[in-house]
Design a protein around this motif. Structure first.
Motif, PDB file in Angstrom:
ATOM      1  N   GLY A  86       0.801  -1.214   0.000  1.00 47.85           N
ATOM      2  CA  GLY A  86       0.000   0.000   0.000  1.00 47.85           C
ATOM      3  C   GLY A  86       0.837   1.268   0.000  1.00 47.85           C
ATOM      4  N   CYS A  87       2.016   1.223   0.578  1.00 48.88           N
ATOM      5  CA  CYS A  87       2.846   2.413   0.688  1.00 48.88           C
ATOM      6  C   CYS A  87       3.757   2.617  -0.497  1.00 48.88           C
ATOM      7  N   SER A  88       3.892   1.642  -1.331  1.00 45.57           N
ATOM      8  CA  SER A  88       4.771   1.797  -2.471  1.00 45.57           C
ATOM      9  C   SER A  88       3.948   1.850  -3.747  1.00 45.57           C
ATOM     10  N   PRO A 107       3.854  -6.186 -12.780  1.00 46.62           N
ATOM     11  CA  PRO A 107       5.105  -5.769 -13.414  1.00 46.62           C
ATOM     12  C   PRO A 107       5.450  -6.668 -14.608  1.00 46.62           C
ATOM     13  N   ASP A 108       6.344  -6.199 -15.449  1.00 47.29           N
ATOM     14  CA  ASP A 108       6.826  -7.013 -16.564  1.00 47.29           C
ATOM     15  C   ASP A 108       7.336  -8.341 -16.029  1.00 47.29           C
ATOM     16  N   GLY A 109       7.039  -9.398 -16.761  1.00 44.69           N
ATOM     17  CA  GLY A 109       7.465 -10.729 -16.358  1.00 44.69           C
ATOM     18  C   GLY A 109       6.359 -11.533 -15.686  1.00 44.69           C
ATOM     19  N   PHE A 110       5.278 -10.882 -15.297  1.00 43.82           N
ATOM     20  CA  PHE A 110       4.134 -11.561 -14.689  1.00 43.82           C
ATOM     21  C   PHE A 110       2.925 -11.409 -15.599  1.00 43.82           C
ATOM     22  N   GLN A 134       3.952  -4.841  -7.713  1.00 43.48           N
ATOM     23  CA  GLN A 134       4.806  -3.922  -6.979  1.00 43.48           C
ATOM     24  C   GLN A 134       6.252  -4.102  -7.419  1.00 43.48           C
ATOM     25  N   GLU A 135       6.968  -2.998  -7.487  1.00 47.57           N
ATOM     26  CA  GLU A 135       8.411  -3.021  -7.683  1.00 47.57           C
ATOM     27  C   GLU A 135       9.016  -2.278  -6.513  1.00 47.57           C
ATOM     28  N   LYS A 136       9.899  -2.960  -5.797  1.00 53.63           N
ATOM     29  CA  LYS A 136      10.501  -2.363  -4.608  1.00 53.63           C
ATOM     30  C   LYS A 136      11.964  -2.776  -4.533  1.00 53.63           C
ATOM     31  N   ASP A 137      12.830  -1.802  -4.398  1.00 53.38           N
ATOM     32  CA  ASP A 137      14.270  -2.056  -4.287  1.00 53.38           C
ATOM     33  C   ASP A 137      14.786  -2.937  -5.422  1.00 53.38           C
ATOM     34  N   GLY A 138      14.291  -2.701  -6.619  1.00 54.31           N
ATOM     35  CA  GLY A 138      14.744  -3.450  -7.784  1.00 54.31           C
ATOM     36  C   GLY A 138      14.134  -4.819  -7.944  1.00 54.31           C
ATOM     37  N   GLN A 139      13.267  -5.210  -7.037  1.00 56.87           N
ATOM     38  CA  GLN A 139      12.602  -6.512  -7.107  1.00 56.87           C
ATOM     39  C   GLN A 139      11.158  -6.326  -7.560  1.00 56.87           C
ATOM     40  N   LYS A 140      10.668  -7.295  -8.301  1.00 60.18           N
ATOM     41  CA  LYS A 140       9.291  -7.257  -8.774  1.00 60.18           C
ATOM     42  C   LYS A 140       8.471  -8.309  -8.037  1.00 60.18           C
TER      43      LYS A 140
END
Length: 138
Positions: free
Chosen positions: A23-25, A31-34, A99-105
């Motif tokens: 919710g905060c990000s 994302p791409d790939g899903f 979600q994408e966070k810290d370079g992770q999807k």
């Protein structure tokens, strides 16, 4: 009994923290790939695996970094809830979030599943390797 309640509360707390992070990000479409179909199909398989009472198989579906926190004390309350709901009837409505966070999807599906005695709302989340990072049943 107290130990089981503590484990369940720990899992719920972890799930709430994960939902808060989503919710905060920045979140929106997957994302791409899903793909919705891929996430949906894997979630159905993971829900069925969880229902099968195969704790070790279900635990193995989680990302390696989470497996040590997945215990039978966390799993048992889910089985107890499932027993009260009765036999599986059908998979119902879905909603997807990415979600994408810290370079992770990450991708998650909220899935309503119908049972003979009611419904369970699952929130099932995946990392890029389609390993479970979240499994909440309410």
């Amino acid at each position: 009994m107290m130990k089981k309640r503590y484990g369940w509360k720990l899992l719920v707390l972890a799930a709430l923290m994960a939902l808060l992070a989503v919710g905060c990000s920045k979140s929106s479409k997957l994302p791409d790939g899903f793909t919705e179909e891929g996430v949906k199909t894997q979630a159905e398989a993971d829900i069925k695996l969880a229902e099968s009472n195969d704790f070790e198989g279900w635990k193995a579906r989680f990302a390696a970094s989470l497996q040590s926190s997945i215990t039978e004390d966390v799993y048992q309350p889910y089985l107890d809830m499932l027993a009260k709901k009765g036999d599986f009837e059908s998979f119902g409505k879905t909603a997807f979030v990415g979600q994408e966070k810290d370079g992770q999807k990450y991708a998650a599906v909220i899935y309503v599943v119908k049972y003979a005695e009611g419904e369970i709302k699952y929130t099932v989340g995946y990392d890029e390797d389609m390993k479970l990072v979240q499994f909440v049943a309410q």
